[in-house]
Design a protein around this motif. Structure first.
Motif, short mmCIF file in Angstrom:
data_model
loop_
_atom_site.label_atom_id
_atom_site.label_comp_id
_atom_site.label_asym_id
_atom_site.label_seq_id
_atom_site.Cartn_x
_atom_site.Cartn_y
_atom_site.Cartn_z
N MET A 44 0.87 -1.19 0.17
CA MET A 44 0.05 -0.06 -0.19
C MET A 44 0.68 1.21 0.17
N THR A 45 0.75 2.31 -0.99
CA THR A 45 1.47 3.43 -0.98
C THR A 45 1.08 4.39 -0.20
N PRO A 46 1.86 5.36 0.39
CA PRO A 46 1.46 6.17 1.49
C PRO A 46 0.35 7.05 1.21
N ALA A 47 -0.05 7.42 -0.18
CA ALA A 47 -1.09 8.28 -0.55
C ALA A 47 -2.28 7.30 -0.48
N GLN A 48 -2.25 5.96 -0.62
CA GLN A 48 -3.38 5.08 -0.42
C GLN A 48 -3.68 4.73 1.16
N LEU A 49 -2.58 4.94 1.87
CA LEU A 49 -2.81 4.48 3.38
C LEU A 49 -3.42 5.70 3.77
N ILE A 50 -3.14 7.06 3.57
CA ILE A 50 -3.73 8.13 4.05
C ILE A 50 -5.03 8.22 3.56
N ALA A 51 -5.34 7.93 2.17
CA ALA A 51 -6.86 7.94 1.54
C ALA A 51 -7.70 6.94 2.73
N ARG A 52 -7.05 5.91 2.94
CA ARG A 52 -7.93 4.76 3.56
C ARG A 52 -8.22 5.45 5.28
N SER A 53 -7.19 5.99 5.64
CA SER A 53 -7.54 6.53 6.95
C SER A 53 -8.44 7.61 7.21
N ILE A 54 -8.26 8.71 6.11
CA ILE A 54 -9.28 9.58 6.34
C ILE A 54 -10.70 9.19 6.01
N LEU A 55 -10.88 8.27 5.16
CA LEU A 55 -12.33 7.80 4.80
C LEU A 55 -12.59 7.26 6.00
N ARG A 56 -11.83 6.19 6.48
CA ARG A 56 -12.18 5.51 7.79
C ARG A 56 -12.58 6.51 8.88
N GLU A 57 -11.77 7.45 9.26
CA GLU A 57 -12.07 8.49 10.36
C GLU A 57 -13.18 9.12 9.80
N ARG A 58 -13.44 9.75 8.88
CA ARG A 58 -14.59 10.65 8.38
C ARG A 58 -15.91 9.53 8.50
N ASN A 59 -15.82 8.30 7.95
CA ASN A 59 -17.12 7.53 8.20
C ASN A 59 -17.54 7.46 9.84
N ARG A 60 -16.28 7.07 10.59
CA ARG A 60 -16.55 6.58 11.79
C ARG A 60 -17.17 7.89 12.64
N LEU A 61 -16.95 9.22 12.29
CA LEU A 61 -17.49 10.54 12.75
C LEU A 61 -18.97 10.46 12.21
N GLY A 62 -19.50 9.95 10.95
CA GLY A 62 -20.52 10.19 10.27
C GLY A 62 -20.61 11.43 9.66
N ILE A 63 -19.43 12.22 9.13
CA ILE A 63 -19.44 13.44 8.36
C ILE A 63 -19.31 13.32 7.03
N SER A 64 -19.94 14.51 6.30
CA SER A 64 -19.62 14.38 5.05
C SER A 64 -18.24 15.07 4.52
N LEU A 65 -17.88 14.95 3.55
CA LEU A 65 -16.72 15.21 2.89
C LEU A 65 -16.57 16.96 2.99
N THR A 66 -18.05 17.45 2.48
CA THR A 66 -17.79 18.92 2.52
C THR A 66 -17.70 19.52 3.99
N ALA A 67 -18.38 18.60 5.07
CA ALA A 67 -18.33 19.13 6.48
C ALA A 67 -16.95 19.02 6.92
N LEU A 68 -16.18 17.98 6.59
CA LEU A 68 -14.72 17.69 7.00
C LEU A 68 -13.93 18.61 6.32
N ALA A 69 -14.07 19.16 5.00
CA ALA A 69 -13.48 20.16 4.49
C ALA A 69 -13.34 21.54 4.91
N GLN A 70 -14.34 21.81 5.37
CA GLN A 70 -14.92 23.17 6.02
C GLN A 70 -14.30 23.11 7.46
N LYS A 71 -14.31 22.12 8.33
CA LYS A 71 -13.81 21.92 9.54
C LYS A 71 -12.23 21.96 9.53
#
Length: 182
Positions: A1-28
């Motif tokens: 797994m490349t660093p970019a893929q690892l970061i991508a998976r981690s961001i998505l995992r944590e965003r889903n854990r919080l139940g927030i949208s892409l837009t909400a996370l970008a704003q925050k």
């Protein structure tokens, strides 16, 4: 797994854990939605500052964005590993598995008797189980790839898929730890 893929998976995992949208996370995180979208797609070259902003917005440690996924099985036979010996007494310890940050664990003592296997439905996404045989012999794990364990063996397996427990000896005693996202 490349660093970019690892970061991508981690961001998505944590965003889903919080139940927030892409837009909400970008704003925050005070970053462009397109930047975040590219990062979740495994593209882009984020700066340390961008990753710090994302980690802070997600409420996680910076290092969480670089954690390797641990959704695989792990088998430790009783004869595996050397352990660490105490200088003060006849005591040896062997770390079988560590609890990742942001996870919860429940510990169970399980007694099994020979007979029909117990078939278990999947637990919530991201759940894994840890099994250690105290006495007896068992077959345990995912329904498509269970393992036979003897006294002293340890096995970690994904429990968010159908799984099973079966005593192969007359009786078996096990310690089970159920681990799930916090």
């Amino acid at each position: 797994m490349t660093p970019a893929q690892l970061i991508a998976r981690s961001i998505l995992r944590e965003r889903n854990r919080l139940g927030i949208s892409l837009t909400a996370l970008a704003q925050k995180a005070d970053i462009a939605k397109s930047t975040l979208s590219q990062l979740e797609a495994g593209k882009g070259n984020p700066s340390i500052e961008t990753l710090w902003n994302i980690a802070n917005a997600l409420g996680v440690q910076f290092s969480t964005l670089f954690e390797m996924p641990d959704d695989t099985s792990k088998l430790v036979r009783v004869e595996d590993g050397k352990g660490i010996q105490s200088d003060m007494s006849d005591y040896t310890t062997l770390l079988l598995d560590k609890c990742p940050s942001g996870r919860m664990r429940d510990i169970y003592r399980v007694t099994l008797s020979k007979g029909a296997p117990r078939m278990a439905e999947p637990h919530p996404n991201g759940t894994s189980e840890h099994a250690m045989v105290i006495s007896g012999r068992v077959r345990v794990g995912t329904q498509d790839a269970p393992e036979v364990l003897n006294q002293g063996d340890y096995y970690r397996f994904p429990a968010d898929v159908p799984h099973m427990y079966e005593a192969l000896s007359d009786t078996a005693l096990m310690v089970f730890v159920m681990e799930s996202p916090a």
